[in-house]
Design a protein around this motif. Structure first.
Motif, mmCIF file in Angstrom:
data_model
loop_
_atom_site.group_PDB
_atom_site.id
_atom_site.type_symbol
_atom_site.label_atom_id
_atom_site.label_comp_id
_atom_site.label_asym_id
_atom_site.label_seq_id
_atom_site.Cartn_x
_atom_site.Cartn_y
_atom_site.Cartn_z
ATOM 1 N N UNK A 197 8.155 -5.797 3.415
ATOM 2 C CA UNK A 197 8.651 -4.679 2.615
ATOM 3 C C UNK A 197 7.515 -3.881 1.983
ATOM 4 N N UNK A 198 7.358 -2.619 2.358
ATOM 5 C CA UNK A 198 6.318 -1.805 1.703
ATOM 6 C C UNK A 198 6.579 -1.632 0.215
ATOM 7 N N UNK A 199 7.867 -1.608 -0.186
ATOM 8 C CA UNK A 199 8.171 -1.505 -1.616
ATOM 9 C C UNK A 199 7.685 -2.743 -2.372
ATOM 10 N N UNK A 200 7.799 -3.905 -1.731
ATOM 11 C CA UNK A 200 7.304 -5.130 -2.349
ATOM 12 C C UNK A 200 5.804 -5.081 -2.558
ATOM 13 N N UNK A 201 5.083 -4.549 -1.567
ATOM 14 C CA UNK A 201 3.631 -4.446 -1.687
ATOM 15 C C UNK A 201 3.243 -3.456 -2.783
ATOM 16 N N UNK A 202 4.001 -2.358 -2.900
ATOM 17 C CA UNK A 202 3.730 -1.386 -3.959
ATOM 18 C C UNK A 202 3.977 -1.991 -5.332
#
Length: 319
Positions: free
Chosen positions: A290-295
């Motif tokens: 998840x890119x949102x998780x990384x952000x």
């Protein structure tokens, strides 16, 4: 300069990966939780979750060292080149029943990298075999371990996700009472903060959460009553350090995050509240996809670096 008050930020951008993860959670995880709520008395293999996660390899640039802490174990996790000037005491989620070092090793490694810090991931004792106070005692043991290694309280941030978010608040409150020390900050993801289910059951997310059915909350609450779980939202919060909270705007525990943020604000404590649209509960745990998780983890890393003082830290290479 660290300002006081509530700072609220909404993240509306949603990736295709988050849509897929949400659908998978809705059809698999949510139905599994629903089945547990119907027959919670069955011998559910909670421990198998962490054992299965042990099969997943982790980044070779991460140093992982197991440590014995009184009645539990922990892992010191540090990415190559990470500073020894700050530390994160991490408490994993899992509804106080499941998950552990293996399920959260990747998240801890990402935090080490983004916060430029050492992470001490605690394998605390869990329900139903142990008491809630045992988990808090284990977290305090981890805090004391960091202090013995030379860290000052203002170099330490206490963090956790879901049930670990609850433990993060309770650990800091306990540390201020018993140890007379205050860490630099608290960083939590989808925190459980209110043992009273009423507000959550009346919220719109009781039916829209992609992971937890509202009906399971009543069953879960019975376990908490047996464990005599206190609610962090009802504590005196005025002496807490700065807090950052990341939560999905569509999850069952959104009310817990919002109420805690409001009460921190009323107590004069800085709180950065990040609301992530369309995400599942505890979404940074899926940061590998998840890119949102990384952000979100990057934001937490920035918070950790902001609230920790740039002091000369201990050398943990020999710890």
């Amino acid at each position: 300069m660290i300002t006081r008050g509530l700072r609220r930020r909404v993240h509306r951008r949603r990736s295709a990966q988050s849509v897929a993860v949400s659908l998978t959670s809705r059809f698999f995880v949510k139905n599994l939780v629903r089945a547990w709520a119907v027959r919670p008395d069955l011998a559910w293999p909670f421990a198998s979750v962490d054992r299965f996660a042990a099969l997943v390899p982790y980044d070779g640039t991460v140093e992982v060292r197991r440590i014995r802490l009184g009645r539990c174990v922990a892992e010191r996790i540090q990415t190559t080149g990470a500073s020894t000037q700050r530390a994160i005491l991490y408490l994993h989620g899992g509804a106080f029943f499941t998950c552990g070092l293996n399920t959260h090793r990747s998240l801890a490694a990402r935090l080490s990298r983004e916060a430029n810090a050492c992470v001490l991931n605690i394998d605390y004792r869990m329900l139903p075999s142990h008491r809630m106070s045992d988990a808090i005692d284990d977290a305090l043991s981890g805090f004391r371990w960091l202090l013995r290694r030379g860290y000052e309280p203002e170099q330490i941030v206490v963090a956790g996700d879901s049930a670990g978010g609850y433990l993060a608040f309770m650990t800091v409150l306990a540390a201020q009472h018993s140890e007379k020390v205050r860490p630099a900050g608290i960083a939590v993801i989808s925190p459980f903060t209110d043992a009273n289910p009423a507000t959550k059951l009346c919220h719109r997310n009781a039916s829209r959460c992609a992971m937890f059915p509202g009906g399971a909350l009543s069953v879960f609450t019975r376990y908490l009553l047996r464990a005599r779980a206190a609610s962090p939202v009802d504590a005196d919060l005025s002496s807490l350090p700065p807090v950052t909270i990341h939560v999905s705007s569509d999850e069952l525990l959104l009310p817990d995050a919002e109420i805690m943020a409001q009460r921190l604000d009323a107590a004069g404590v800085r709180c950065d509240l990040h609301l992530w649209d369309g995400q599942i509960h505890d979404f940074p745990l899926a940061a590998d996809v998840l890119p949102e998780g990384r952000r979100a983890i990057r934001y937490i890393g920035e918070f950790v670096k902001e609230v920790t003082e740039d002091l000369s830290g201990p050398d943990l290479t020999a710890a």
